[in-house]
Design a protein around this motif. Structure first.
Motif, short mmCIF file in Angstrom:
data_model
loop_
_atom_site.label_atom_id
_atom_site.label_comp_id
_atom_site.label_asym_id
_atom_site.label_seq_id
_atom_site.Cartn_x
_atom_site.Cartn_y
_atom_site.Cartn_z
N ASP A 239 5.03 28.69 -14.04
CA ASP A 239 4.00 27.73 -14.41
C ASP A 239 3.70 26.93 -13.15
O ASP A 239 4.40 25.99 -12.81
N LEU A 240 2.67 27.34 -12.40
CA LEU A 240 2.34 26.76 -11.11
C LEU A 240 1.18 25.79 -11.27
O LEU A 240 0.15 26.13 -11.85
N ARG A 241 1.38 24.57 -10.77
CA ARG A 241 0.37 23.52 -10.90
C ARG A 241 0.25 22.75 -9.59
O ARG A 241 1.19 22.71 -8.81
N GLN A 242 -0.91 22.11 -9.41
CA GLN A 242 -1.15 21.29 -8.22
C GLN A 242 -1.89 20.03 -8.64
O GLN A 242 -2.78 20.06 -9.49
N THR A 243 -1.49 18.91 -8.04
CA THR A 243 -2.17 17.64 -8.28
C THR A 243 -2.15 16.79 -7.03
O THR A 243 -1.23 16.91 -6.21
N ASN A 244 -3.14 15.95 -6.90
CA ASN A 244 -3.16 14.96 -5.83
C ASN A 244 -2.71 13.60 -6.35
O ASN A 244 -2.72 12.63 -5.60
N ASP A 245 -2.31 13.53 -7.61
CA ASP A 245 -1.98 12.28 -8.28
C ASP A 245 -0.48 12.15 -8.52
O ASP A 245 0.13 13.00 -9.16
N GLU A 246 0.11 11.09 -8.01
CA GLU A 246 1.56 10.87 -8.16
C GLU A 246 1.96 10.77 -9.63
O GLU A 246 2.97 11.36 -10.04
N GLY A 247 1.21 10.05 -10.43
CA GLY A 247 1.54 9.90 -11.84
C GLY A 247 1.53 11.23 -12.57
O GLY A 247 2.40 11.51 -13.40
N GLN A 248 0.55 12.08 -12.26
CA GLN A 248 0.48 13.40 -12.88
C GLN A 248 1.68 14.24 -12.47
O GLN A 248 2.27 14.93 -13.30
N LEU A 249 2.07 14.17 -11.21
CA LEU A 249 3.23 14.92 -10.74
C LEU A 249 4.49 14.48 -11.49
O LEU A 249 5.29 15.31 -11.92
N ILE A 250 4.66 13.18 -11.67
CA ILE A 250 5.81 12.66 -12.41
C ILE A 250 5.79 13.18 -13.85
O ILE A 250 6.82 13.63 -14.37
N ASP A 251 4.63 13.13 -14.50
CA ASP A 251 4.52 13.65 -15.87
C ASP A 251 4.94 15.11 -15.93
O ASP A 251 5.64 15.54 -16.86
N TRP A 252 4.49 15.90 -14.95
CA TRP A 252 4.83 17.32 -14.95
C TRP A 252 6.32 17.55 -14.69
O TRP A 252 6.92 18.47 -15.26
N VAL A 253 6.92 16.76 -13.80
CA VAL A 253 8.37 16.89 -13.58
C VAL A 253 9.10 16.59 -14.88
O VAL A 253 10.04 17.31 -15.26
N GLN A 254 8.67 15.57 -15.59
CA GLN A 254 9.29 15.26 -16.88
C GLN A 254 9.10 16.41 -17.86
O GLN A 254 10.02 16.75 -18.61
N GLU A 255 7.94 17.02 -17.87
CA GLU A 255 7.67 18.17 -18.73
C GLU A 255 8.58 19.35 -18.38
O GLU A 255 8.95 20.14 -19.25
#
Length: 145
Positions: free
Chosen positions: A44-60
């Motif tokens: 499941d490969l994802r990319q974001t420029n947003d720190e909050g989104q990255l944190i949400d994905w790490v939690q996921e």
């Protein structure tokens, strides 16, 4: 089949547009998916420029078997990304295309490495493929963070 998240932070979407990288992000993504298929992983490969989104994905990623992460510049600045990574039980591999130790001094240390099982840097996109293979081995061995 084990599921692994591969999260990419700021500017990965600009691969192929700057510097010495020759492949764009869709091409890199395709390479990573092929490597995961060879390794027997669902990626499941994802990319974001947003720190909050990255944190949400790490939690996921708590529901996945492992996490690969290239947090890019957030690796050097985000304690919040590190804290989210510390909540994971499975193996975590931090990956950077550049050799952090040959760059500015502040880039030689990352907060994310404090939460990682292992780190790979300086091998360009090939490091991503190697990290995917290493993750498959860690999962097969039952390695936890």
């Amino acid at each position: 089949m084990p599921t692994v998240f591969f999260l990419n932070g700021p500017h990965a979407d600009r691969l192929g547009a700057v510097g010495e990288e020759q492949e764009n992000f869709p091409a890199v993504s395709a390479r990573c998916h092929r490597a995961a298929e060879r390794a027997g992983l669902l990626l499941d490969l994802r990319q974001t420029n947003d720190e909050g989104q990255l944190i949400d994905w790490v939690q996921e990623a708590r529901g996945a078997d492992g996490l690969l992460i290239d947090a890019a510049s957030l690796a050097h600045s985000s304690i919040a990304v590190m804290d989210a990574m510390l909540m994971l039980d499975g193996p975590v591999i931090e990956v950077h295309r550049a050799n952090l130790h040959r760059r500015e001094g502040f880039r030689a240390r990352t907060f994310t490495s404090l939460a990682a099982t292992a780190s790979i840097c300086g091998l360009g996109v090939r490091g991503y493929e190697l990290a995917i293979g290493a993750m498959a081995e860690l999962i097969a061995a039952g390695r936890r963070r």
